[in-house]
Every structure is written in C-alpha cells, then in structure tokens.
Design a protein around this motif. Structure first.
Motif, mmCIF file in Angstrom:
data_model
loop_
_atom_site.group_PDB
_atom_site.id
_atom_site.type_symbol
_atom_site.label_atom_id
_atom_site.label_comp_id
_atom_site.label_asym_id
_atom_site.label_seq_id
_atom_site.Cartn_x
_atom_site.Cartn_y
_atom_site.Cartn_z
ATOM 1 N N HIS A 126 43.609 36.207 -26.472
ATOM 2 C CA HIS A 126 44.205 35.330 -27.481
ATOM 3 C C HIS A 126 44.906 36.175 -28.541
ATOM 4 O O HIS A 126 44.394 37.207 -28.948
ATOM 5 C CB HIS A 126 43.119 34.464 -28.130
ATOM 6 C CG HIS A 126 43.653 33.538 -29.160
ATOM 7 N ND1 HIS A 126 44.376 32.415 -28.838
ATOM 8 C CD2 HIS A 126 43.621 33.599 -30.509
ATOM 9 C CE1 HIS A 126 44.751 31.804 -29.947
ATOM 10 N NE2 HIS A 126 44.315 32.507 -30.964
ATOM 11 N N TYR A 127 46.083 35.747 -28.956
ATOM 12 C CA TYR A 127 46.809 36.430 -30.036
ATOM 13 C C TYR A 127 47.448 35.368 -30.919
ATOM 14 O O TYR A 127 47.622 34.227 -30.501
ATOM 15 C CB TYR A 127 47.859 37.407 -29.489
ATOM 16 C CG TYR A 127 48.931 36.773 -28.625
ATOM 17 C CD1 TYR A 127 50.174 36.413 -29.148
ATOM 18 C CD2 TYR A 127 48.707 36.526 -27.267
ATOM 19 C CE1 TYR A 127 51.149 35.842 -28.355
ATOM 20 C CE2 TYR A 127 49.681 35.953 -26.467
ATOM 21 C CZ TYR A 127 50.905 35.616 -27.013
ATOM 22 O OH TYR A 127 51.875 35.049 -26.230
ATOM 23 N N THR A 128 47.773 35.757 -32.138
ATOM 24 C CA THR A 128 48.369 34.802 -33.071
ATOM 25 C C THR A 128 49.644 35.385 -33.676
ATOM 26 O O THR A 128 49.868 36.599 -33.629
ATOM 27 C CB THR A 128 47.410 34.466 -34.226
ATOM 28 O OG1 THR A 128 47.293 35.621 -35.062
ATOM 29 C CG2 THR A 128 46.036 34.043 -33.721
ATOM 30 N N GLU A 130 50.053 35.443 -36.706
ATOM 31 C CA GLU A 130 49.662 36.111 -37.948
ATOM 32 C C GLU A 130 49.592 37.617 -37.702
ATOM 33 O O GLU A 130 49.804 38.409 -38.602
ATOM 34 C CB GLU A 130 48.309 35.591 -38.439
ATOM 35 C CG GLU A 130 48.387 34.163 -38.936
ATOM 36 C CD GLU A 130 47.023 33.513 -39.090
ATOM 37 O OE1 GLU A 130 46.003 34.216 -39.042
ATOM 38 O OE2 GLU A 130 47.001 32.284 -39.245
ATOM 39 N N GLN A 131 49.270 38.012 -36.461
ATOM 40 C CA GLN A 131 49.200 39.430 -36.096
ATOM 41 C C GLN A 131 50.570 39.978 -35.705
ATOM 42 O O GLN A 131 50.855 41.147 -35.907
ATOM 43 C CB GLN A 131 48.285 39.632 -34.882
ATOM 44 C CG GLN A 131 46.869 39.161 -35.033
ATOM 45 C CD GLN A 131 46.225 39.033 -33.660
ATOM 46 O OE1 GLN A 131 46.459 38.068 -32.933
ATOM 47 N NE2 GLN A 131 45.429 40.023 -33.294
#
Length: 161
Positions: A126-128, A130-131
């Motif tokens: 999982h990644y967002t 925001e990163q």
C-alpha cells in the motif's frame, strides 16, 4: 545511484497470481523495456524463475537468501545492502517481498495501474499520495492488443515526508 520501483498492479494492488502476471498488456511491457534497457533491474528469485531467463540489454540482479544460488545470465546478491552498492539507475522489479523491503528506500516509482480487479496471491505494498508526488499520469492507449484500460504513473518520493 538512482533507485526506482517499476511495477504493474490492478485496482486492489494485485501484481501476480501463481507466479505469473494475471493480465497481458503489451503497452506495459514496452514501457518496462524502454525504461529499463541499459540500466539494472533487481528481482527476487521467484520473479526471475517466473521469467525463465534474464531480460536482454540490461543488467539482471537476483536477490536470494540461498548462498549457493548461481545463474548463468544474472548476478546474484544476498542482501538489501548490496542493492545500495549497484551503480547507475537501478529498478526494483519485484516481486511482493522485494517491493515490501525496498519501498522506503526508493526515490521514485513507475507504476502501471490496471483499471480492473484480478484474482491474485501477490500484492504491491500500500502507498499513498502523501508519500509520493505525481510527476505524470498518462492514459494507456487501447487497441486490439491492449484491451485493458490502464494508466502510467511516475511518482517521486516527497522529500519532506
């Protein structure tokens, strides 16, 4: 050294099923070839074995814990630290375990998103956003060979996160 992830996942982050990609998308394969040719790709042993051989015109590096593992057409390494010693532009090529272990190390990601849901047993972490900052989004062109809606994203790690 520039460290990137290159991956293709569906809406649910599926990247594989039974050690194969669950779709056929020539546009993605062309993009992978264009980005990685002349550079280095690092993959886990199972990913290498699913390919059956090293990919041409780039350095192939296989990460495995097996100290006796040897390949005629690829370099073998045994630790994440050895990735940091590689020169040039290095692409993390999969699979799930390697993506999970390197996600926090990479500078950017080249992601193809398949606009479908597939059965899978291997997943991208999982990644967002925001990163990662979106540098570009390109709609994949559909034709008789590329029938699955898809997008190409280039994401860069935000420096202040």
């Amino acid at each position: 050294m520039m460290l990137s992830i290159i991956t293709c996942h569906d809406k649910n982050l599926v990247i594989g099923y039974e050690n194969k990609m669950p779709w056929h998308l020539p546009n993605d394969l062309k993009r992978v070839k264009a980005l990685t040719t002349g550079n280095t790709i690092v993959m886990g042993r199972k990913t290498y074995e699913s390919l059956g051989k090293a990919l041409p015109n780039r350095r192939n590096v296989v990460l495995t814990r097996d100290k006796n593992y040897q390949l005629p057409d690829a370099d073998v390494i045994h630790s994440l630290d050895e990735i940091k010693e590689l020169d040039g532009h290095v692409f993390i090529f999969g699979g799930q375990n390697l993506y999970e272990q390197t996600m926090d190390m990479v500078d950017d990601m080249y992601v193809t998103i398949i606009d479908q849901v597939h059965q899978g047993d291997a997943f991208f972490p999982h990644y967002t956003f925001e990163q990662f900052e979106v540098l570009s989004i390109e709609e994949g062109l559909l034709d008789e060979k590329n029938t699955i809606p898809h997008q190409f994203l280039h994401l860069a790690r935000k420096k202040d996160v």
